[in-house]
Design a protein around this motif. Structure first.
Motif, mmCIF file in Angstrom:
data_model
loop_
_atom_site.group_PDB
_atom_site.id
_atom_site.type_symbol
_atom_site.label_atom_id
_atom_site.label_comp_id
_atom_site.label_asym_id
_atom_site.label_seq_id
_atom_site.Cartn_x
_atom_site.Cartn_y
_atom_site.Cartn_z
ATOM 1 N N THR A 1 -21.106 103.125 -57.663
ATOM 2 C CA THR A 1 -22.234 102.954 -57.119
ATOM 3 C C THR A 1 -21.878 101.739 -56.063
ATOM 4 N N ARG A 2 -22.343 101.935 -54.848
ATOM 5 C CA ARG A 2 -22.446 100.693 -53.917
ATOM 6 C C ARG A 2 -23.675 100.306 -53.456
ATOM 7 N N ILE A 3 -23.717 99.162 -53.090
ATOM 8 C CA ILE A 3 -25.118 98.462 -52.632
ATOM 9 C C ILE A 3 -24.801 98.254 -51.369
ATOM 10 N N ALA A 4 -25.451 98.505 -50.314
ATOM 11 C CA ALA A 4 -25.398 98.142 -48.737
ATOM 12 C C ALA A 4 -25.413 96.818 -48.880
ATOM 13 N N PRO A 5 -24.673 96.026 -47.760
ATOM 14 C CA PRO A 5 -24.930 94.684 -47.634
ATOM 15 C C PRO A 5 -26.260 94.350 -47.132
ATOM 16 N N ALA A 6 -27.108 95.015 -46.533
ATOM 17 C CA ALA A 6 -28.464 94.693 -46.060
ATOM 18 C C ALA A 6 -29.455 95.053 -47.123
ATOM 19 N N ALA A 7 -29.149 95.838 -47.898
ATOM 20 C CA ALA A 7 -29.826 96.028 -49.171
ATOM 21 C C ALA A 7 -29.648 94.785 -50.059
ATOM 22 N N LEU A 8 -28.601 94.439 -50.337
ATOM 23 C CA LEU A 8 -28.125 93.239 -51.171
ATOM 24 C C LEU A 8 -28.758 92.095 -50.607
ATOM 25 N N LYS A 9 -28.838 91.907 -49.295
ATOM 26 C CA LYS A 9 -29.463 90.778 -48.628
ATOM 27 C C LYS A 9 -31.126 90.641 -48.946
ATOM 28 N N HIS A 10 -31.720 91.780 -48.607
ATOM 29 C CA HIS A 10 -33.155 91.951 -48.907
ATOM 30 C C HIS A 10 -33.675 91.678 -50.146
ATOM 31 N N THR A 11 -32.448 91.958 -51.079
ATOM 32 C CA THR A 11 -32.930 91.882 -52.562
ATOM 33 C C THR A 11 -32.862 90.424 -53.109
ATOM 34 N N VAL A 12 -31.791 89.523 -52.499
ATOM 35 C CA VAL A 12 -31.825 88.315 -52.799
ATOM 36 C C VAL A 12 -33.033 87.578 -52.057
ATOM 37 N N GLY B 1 -14.397 85.563 -55.306
ATOM 38 C CA GLY B 1 -14.755 86.850 -55.940
ATOM 39 C C GLY B 1 -16.238 87.079 -56.482
ATOM 40 N N LYS B 2 -17.031 85.934 -56.461
ATOM 41 C CA LYS B 2 -18.479 86.155 -56.520
ATOM 42 C C LYS B 2 -19.311 86.197 -55.635
ATOM 43 N N LEU B 3 -20.787 86.381 -55.457
ATOM 44 C CA LEU B 3 -21.469 86.675 -54.390
ATOM 45 C C LEU B 3 -22.076 85.173 -54.059
ATOM 46 N N GLY B 4 -21.543 84.577 -52.931
ATOM 47 C CA GLY B 4 -22.152 83.491 -52.429
ATOM 48 C C GLY B 4 -23.278 83.606 -51.710
ATOM 49 N N VAL B 5 -24.497 82.718 -51.875
ATOM 50 C CA VAL B 5 -25.845 82.846 -51.326
ATOM 51 C C VAL B 5 -26.080 81.694 -50.615
ATOM 52 N N ALA B 6 -26.549 81.471 -49.419
ATOM 53 C CA ALA B 6 -27.151 80.631 -48.570
ATOM 54 C C ALA B 6 -28.564 80.978 -48.208
ATOM 55 N N ARG C 1 -28.700 88.805 -60.923
ATOM 56 C CA ARG C 1 -27.763 89.562 -62.022
ATOM 57 C C ARG C 1 -28.416 90.632 -62.578
ATOM 58 N N GLN C 2 -29.594 90.377 -63.047
ATOM 59 C CA GLN C 2 -30.169 91.566 -63.562
ATOM 60 C C GLN C 2 -30.340 92.656 -62.673
ATOM 61 N N ILE C 3 -30.841 92.475 -61.696
ATOM 62 C CA ILE C 3 -31.197 93.571 -60.560
ATOM 63 C C ILE C 3 -29.914 94.276 -60.136
ATOM 64 N N THR C 4 -28.858 93.430 -59.665
ATOM 65 C CA THR C 4 -27.973 94.034 -59.125
ATOM 66 C C THR C 4 -26.470 94.081 -59.706
ATOM 67 N N GLY C 5 -26.484 93.403 -60.943
ATOM 68 C CA GLY C 5 -25.338 93.501 -61.665
ATOM 69 C C GLY C 5 -24.381 92.672 -61.126
ATOM 70 N N MET C 6 -24.395 91.892 -60.190
ATOM 71 C CA MET C 6 -23.133 91.117 -59.504
ATOM 72 C C MET C 6 -23.420 89.641 -60.223
#
Length: 140
Positions: free
Chosen positions: A7-18, A42-47, A86-91
């Motif tokens: 299962t892959r989450i597109a970068p744009a979808a991940l960005k909009h989710t955050v 190795g983790k997702l960095g968010v600004a 973490r709950q929504i994306t599992g990342m």
């Protein structure tokens, strides 16, 4: 029944989710939040950049006494964003940097007697008159 695959989450979808999660954490409309994502060891960095409305300085009552400072709001929101994403994306999220930008006052009627004249402006002060740009540094 288990199926093999990825299962892959597109970068744009991940960005909009955050962005949506952060907007909810700060209690602002989704359009007031922008996110940039990158790798953080190795983790997702968010600004995040969040546009917060400036509070009315002379506000009275319980609402004024129970308001958190901008630093407290950012700390609480950082925790909410980390858990919810973490709950929504599992990342697993790494560093979450929050920048509070362009805090603006609500429109205030001008107190001039002749506020309708062209020489003195439109009769009200724009929210842009007091833009604030503040970087919050993560406390460790």
């Amino acid at each position: 029944m288990t199926r093999a695959g990825r299962t892959r989450i597109a970068p744009a979808a991940l960005k909009h989710t955050v962005e949506a999660v952060a907007a909810g954490a700060f209690g602002v409309p989704p359009g007031q939040v922008a996110a940039a994502l990158d790798d953080d060891a190795g983790k997702l960095g968010v600004a995040l950049t969040v546009r917060l409305p400036a509070p009315a300085l002379l506000e009275r009552g319980l609402e004024a006494t129970h308001r958190h400072s901008a630093f407290e709001q950012a700390h609480i929101a950082r925790l909410k964003v980390s858990v919810a994403c973490r709950q929504i994306t599992g990342m697993e999220l790494g560093r979450i940097n929050i920048r509070l930008a362009a805090a603006k006052r609500r429109q205030v009627p001008d107190s001039r007697v002749d506020s309708g004249s062209a020489a003195h402006g439109s009769g009200s002060r724009s929210a842009d008159d007091t833009a604030v740009d503040t970087d919050l540094l993560e406390r460790r």
